[in-house]
Design an enzyme around this catalytic site. Structure first.
Site, PDB file in Angstrom:
ATOM      1  N   HIS A  17       0.858  -1.200   0.000  1.00  0.00           N
ATOM      2  CA  HIS A  17       0.000   0.000   0.000  1.00  0.00           C
ATOM      3  C   HIS A  17       0.885   1.237   0.000  1.00  0.00           C
ATOM      4  O   HIS A  17       2.113   1.145  -0.065  1.00  0.00           O
ATOM      5  CB  HIS A  17      -1.022  -0.032   1.138  1.00  0.00           C
ATOM      6  N   HIS A  20       4.119   1.626   2.111  1.00  0.00           N
ATOM      7  CA  HIS A  20       5.329   0.942   1.635  1.00  0.00           C
ATOM      8  C   HIS A  20       5.948   1.724   0.488  1.00  0.00           C
ATOM      9  O   HIS A  20       7.172   1.851   0.387  1.00  0.00           O
ATOM     10  CB  HIS A  20       5.002  -0.475   1.153  1.00  0.00           C
ATOM     11  N   CYS A 125       2.904  -9.737  20.686  1.00  0.00           N
ATOM     12  CA  CYS A 125       1.908  -9.402  19.657  1.00  0.00           C
ATOM     13  C   CYS A 125       2.258 -10.143  18.374  1.00  0.00           C
ATOM     14  O   CYS A 125       3.316  -9.895  17.791  1.00  0.00           O
ATOM     15  CB  CYS A 125       1.849  -7.903  19.378  1.00  0.00           C
ATOM     16  N   CYS A 128       2.732  -7.668  15.292  1.00  0.00           N
ATOM     17  CA  CYS A 128       4.017  -6.948  15.280  1.00  0.00           C
ATOM     18  C   CYS A 128       5.167  -7.939  15.272  1.00  0.00           C
ATOM     19  O   CYS A 128       6.299  -7.558  14.998  1.00  0.00           O
ATOM     20  CB  CYS A 128       4.229  -6.110  16.533  1.00  0.00           C
ATOM     21  N   CYS A 143      -2.220  -4.735  22.341  1.00  0.00           N
ATOM     22  CA  CYS A 143      -1.117  -4.170  21.567  1.00  0.00           C
ATOM     23  C   CYS A 143      -1.456  -2.718  21.236  1.00  0.00           C
ATOM     24  O   CYS A 143      -2.498  -2.447  20.642  1.00  0.00           O
ATOM     25  CB  CYS A 143      -0.925  -4.961  20.273  1.00  0.00           C
ATOM     26  N   HIS A 146      -1.847  -2.421  17.258  1.00  0.00           N
ATOM     27  CA  HIS A 146      -2.940  -3.080  16.557  1.00  0.00           C
ATOM     28  C   HIS A 146      -4.242  -3.152  17.356  1.00  0.00           C
ATOM     29  O   HIS A 146      -5.273  -3.552  16.815  1.00  0.00           O
ATOM     30  CB  HIS A 146      -2.514  -4.509  16.151  1.00  0.00           C
ATOM     31  N   LYS A 295      -3.417   6.023  11.167  1.00  0.00           N
ATOM     32  CA  LYS A 295      -2.341   5.431  10.373  1.00  0.00           C
ATOM     33  C   LYS A 295      -2.957   4.579   9.263  1.00  0.00           C
ATOM     34  O   LYS A 295      -3.839   3.768   9.510  1.00  0.00           O
ATOM     35  CB  LYS A 295      -1.467   4.533  11.258  1.00  0.00           C
ATOM     36  N   LYS A 298      -3.039  -1.897   6.398  1.00  0.00           N
ATOM     37  CA  LYS A 298      -3.912  -2.920   5.854  1.00  0.00           C
ATOM     38  C   LYS A 298      -4.821  -3.483   6.932  1.00  0.00           C
ATOM     39  O   LYS A 298      -5.964  -3.805   6.674  1.00  0.00           O
ATOM     40  CB  LYS A 298      -3.102  -4.017   5.163  1.00  0.00           C
TER      41      LYS A 298
HETATM   42  N1  MSP Z   1       8.722  -6.564   7.976  1.00  0.00           N
HETATM   43  C1  MSP Z   1       8.851  -5.492   8.890  1.00  0.00           C
HETATM   44  C2  MSP Z   1      10.124  -4.724   8.672  1.00  0.00           C
HETATM   45  C3  MSP Z   1      11.382  -5.519   8.699  1.00  0.00           C
HETATM   46  S1  MSP Z   1      12.781  -4.561   8.329  1.00  0.00           S
HETATM   47  C4  MSP Z   1      14.071  -5.519   8.719  1.00  0.00           C
HETATM   48  C5  MSP Z   1       7.667  -4.557   8.733  1.00  0.00           C
HETATM   49  N2  MSP Z   1       7.028  -4.618   7.560  1.00  0.00           N
HETATM   50  S2  MSP Z   1       5.734  -3.759   7.138  1.00  0.00           S
HETATM   51  O1  MSP Z   1       5.259  -4.327   5.916  1.00  0.00           O
HETATM   52  O2  MSP Z   1       4.840  -3.655   8.214  1.00  0.00           O
HETATM   53  O3  MSP Z   1       6.311  -2.364   6.698  1.00  0.00           O
HETATM   54  C6  MSP Z   1       6.751  -1.465   7.615  1.00  0.00           C
HETATM   55  C7  MSP Z   1       7.217  -0.215   6.936  1.00  0.00           C
HETATM   56  O4  MSP Z   1       6.316   0.229   5.903  1.00  0.00           O
HETATM   57  C8  MSP Z   1       7.220   0.926   7.926  1.00  0.00           C
HETATM   58  O5  MSP Z   1       8.352   0.978   8.713  1.00  0.00           O
HETATM   59  C9  MSP Z   1       7.157   2.094   7.001  1.00  0.00           C
HETATM   60  O6  MSP Z   1       8.432   2.277   6.454  1.00  0.00           O
HETATM   61  C10 MSP Z   1       6.175   1.622   5.945  1.00  0.00           C
HETATM   62  N3  MSP Z   1       4.786   1.943   6.301  1.00  0.00           N
HETATM   63  C11 MSP Z   1       3.746   1.074   6.479  1.00  0.00           C
HETATM   64  N4  MSP Z   1       2.620   1.785   6.743  1.00  0.00           N
HETATM   65  C12 MSP Z   1       2.897   3.101   6.741  1.00  0.00           C
HETATM   66  C13 MSP Z   1       2.158   4.287   6.878  1.00  0.00           C
HETATM   67  N5  MSP Z   1       0.852   4.311   7.073  1.00  0.00           N
HETATM   68  N6  MSP Z   1       2.831   5.450   6.773  1.00  0.00           N
HETATM   69  C14 MSP Z   1       4.160   5.517   6.517  1.00  0.00           C
HETATM   70  N7  MSP Z   1       4.878   4.419   6.369  1.00  0.00           N
HETATM   71  C15 MSP Z   1       4.302   3.195   6.534  1.00  0.00           C
HETATM   72  O7  MSP Z   1       7.396  -3.827   9.653  1.00  0.00           O
END
Ligand code: MSP
Length: 499
Positions: A17, A20, A125, A128, A143, A146, A295, A298
């Site tokens: 999304h 990312h 969690c 997380c 959590c 979440h 925030k 998903k």
């Molecule tokens: N898999 C772990 C990270 C491991 S790194 C060794 C993870 N993945 S995640 O799919 O949840 O992605 C997290 C990252 O996506 C966040 O740290 C951020 O960089 C980005 N974001 C996800 N949702 C976001 C927002 N709503 N806003 C900004 N960035 C966001 O955690």
């Protein structure tokens, strides 16, 4: 000089999304800018495929974790070219080469006494994949990220002696005040450390979807250990037949969202220290993209689809909007209406029109030829500092401020058009030289802001620089040249047409 930048690796429990895309775009801006500077750049992104977040999502869909991982990893990988990310490697943690490298690294920590067998009892969690410390537990044992009830976990597993790194980490933060940026995030990480570090589980007993612990095959490594290691394992195999570790490690800038600060500012440097490796140079932490005040995520279901946005407005517009609208480092709201408004006022009007009318005027009155004349000193004075300003701001990973510095000049050039009214000069033969100067000044100004904008909006800037007959995007070309080199321009289609 080398420059190595990374994004977090994204969980494959769902589709990509905008959040990312956001981190990836920010990292891409840095990568492209450092390539402009002539540095030896490596840019890594990828997917985090093991652990409970993925195993549970797969179970809910009635498919195997590997099937879900393959399906969604392909979607993340496909997103990269769509958002114009110029990553040099896309790592998947299910890659057997990563798995082997994780096992080798962790075996090393085990052999050097950093890992021991213990019993974990506490709150966890599964979304997380995080063992919560008492300070991190929300009301009613939920959590805080979440909002779901935390699991009571009691299991025998392997522990990493994080507590041994309390002092080294405090020292690291003291010696390198910019290790984590911005300052609020640095303070947050430091206060977590100062609160007292407990040893942490680095393996899980009840889970099969993960990297097996080589000395205890009934367990898999806790997913964060497996995941964090991607930043160094990728360097071992990204390039066939060459280990890139000494060329790029330590990473120059690691980018993460604020949700995963603890892992990157505390656990990760401790793991590196334990292995006798250098820690990353800087960790830059950005805020959340919010929709309707929450925030975007998903699990909350309030997501804006980056693919739809790109379909309608193009990748450049998405890249520009995200870094312009939300102050990098802080939380900020995004919306479809916001996109449309920035697109039409700034990209289409301020910048797109400046480009169209400059090129059209040179075409109409000078047959596309730009006179080689000394440029307008007033504009030169305002444009000359731009390249250094942008380089300094991007050096500090402040893309929003860098864009503002460029935009000040874009607006200035538009005012210059209004002030000099070339359409009046064109009517008067006696003003021919002044018209030459005004047009040449506009072309050079436009060219400079365009080179500075290249890392943000690579497609449209490349197109425009071709039109201006000066395709060089290297940073030395970002400098305004008041001697007026002249040249010629060719017709230009609107850069940002009405969607
Ligand atoms: N898999 C772990 C990270 C491991 S790194 C060794 C993870 N993945 S995640 O799919 O949840 O992605 C997290 C990252 O996506 C966040 O740290 C951020 O960089 C980005 N974001 C996800 N949702 C976001 C927002 N709503 N806003 C900004 N960035 C966001 O955690």
């Amino acid at each position: 000089m080398s420059f190595y930048t990374t994004t977090p690796i994204y969980y494959v429990n769902a589709q990509p999304h905008l959040g990312h895309a956001y981190t990836t775009i920010a990292a891409d801006v840095l990568a492209r800018h450092h390539r402009q500077l002539g540095e030896d750049v490596f840019f890594l992104s990828g997917t985090d495929e093991h652990g409970e977040p993925v195993a549970q999502a797969a179970e809910a869909l009635g498919i195997s974790p590997r099937e879900l991982a393959d399906r969604n990893a392909a979607r993340f990988e496909a997103m990269m070219p769509l958002i114009e990310a110029s990553n040099d490697c896309f790592i998947r943690t299910s890659d057997p080469r990563h798995v082997a490298a994780v096992q080798e690294f962790m075996q090393g920590l085990h052999d050097s006494g950093h890992i021991y067998k213990g019993e974990y009892e506490g709150l966890y969690c599964p979304r997380c994949a995080d063992f919560k410390t008492p300070q991190e537990v929300g009301e009613g044992e939920t959590c805080p990220v979440h909002g779901i009830p935390l699991d009571h976990e009691k299991e025998e597993n392997w522990f990493f002696r994080l507590s041994e790194f309390q002092e080294p980490l405090e020292q690291l933060f003291a010696e390198r005040p910019d290790f984590v940026r911005p300052k609020e995030r640095r303070n947050e990480a430091l206060s977590f450390i100062k609160g007292g570090l407990q040893d942490i589980s680095c393996s899980r007993a009840g889970l099969t979807w993960g990297v097996p612990v080589p000395w205890d095959p009934d367990q898999v490594f806790y997913v964060w250990f497996d995941a964090l290691l991607n930043y160094i394992t990728a360097l071992k195999f990204a390039k066939e037949g060459e280990d890139l570790t000494s060329r790029y490690w330590p990473a120059t800038v690691q980018l993460v969202g604020k949700d995963i600060l603890k892992f990157h500012a505390v656990y990760w440097p401790a793991m590196l220290m334990a292995a006798g490796l250098e820690v990353q140079q800087t960790l830059v932490v950005h805020g959340y993209l919010l929709m309707d005040g929450e925030k975007m995520s998903k699990s909350l279901g309030n997501v804006l689809d980056p693919f739809e946005v790109i379909d309608r407005f193009g990748a450049d517009a998405l890249r520009f909007y995200l870094l312009r609208e939300v102050q990098f480092g802080a939380d900020g709201s995004v919306s479809t209406a916001g996109f449309e408004s920035r697109y039409s006022t700034e990209l289409a009007n301020d910048y797109g029109n400046l480009a169209s009318r400059t090129v059209a005027m040179v075409g109409r009155w000078r047959d596309g030829n730009v006179a080689a004349v000394e440029l307008d000193a007033e504009i030169a004075k305002e444009l000359e500092p731009l390249a250094d300003e942008v380089a300094e701001l991007l050096g500090k990973v402040e893309p929003t401020h860098a864009l503002e510095a460029v935009w000040v000049r874009v607006r200035r050039l538009n005012r210059y058009v209004e002030e000099t009214a070339p359409w009046n000069l064109a009517k008067d033969e006696a003003e021919a030289e002044r018209l030459d100067q005004v047009l040449a000044t506009l072309v050079e100004g436009l060219r400079c802001v365009t080179v500075a904008l290249y890392p943000f909006i690579p497609s449209s800037t490349t197109k425009l620089l071709d039109t201006l007959g000066r395709p060089d995007i290297s940073w030395s070309a970002a400098k305004f040249d008041r001697s007026g080199p002249g040249g010629s321009v060719t017709p230009l289609e609107p850069l940002f047409p009405k969607p």
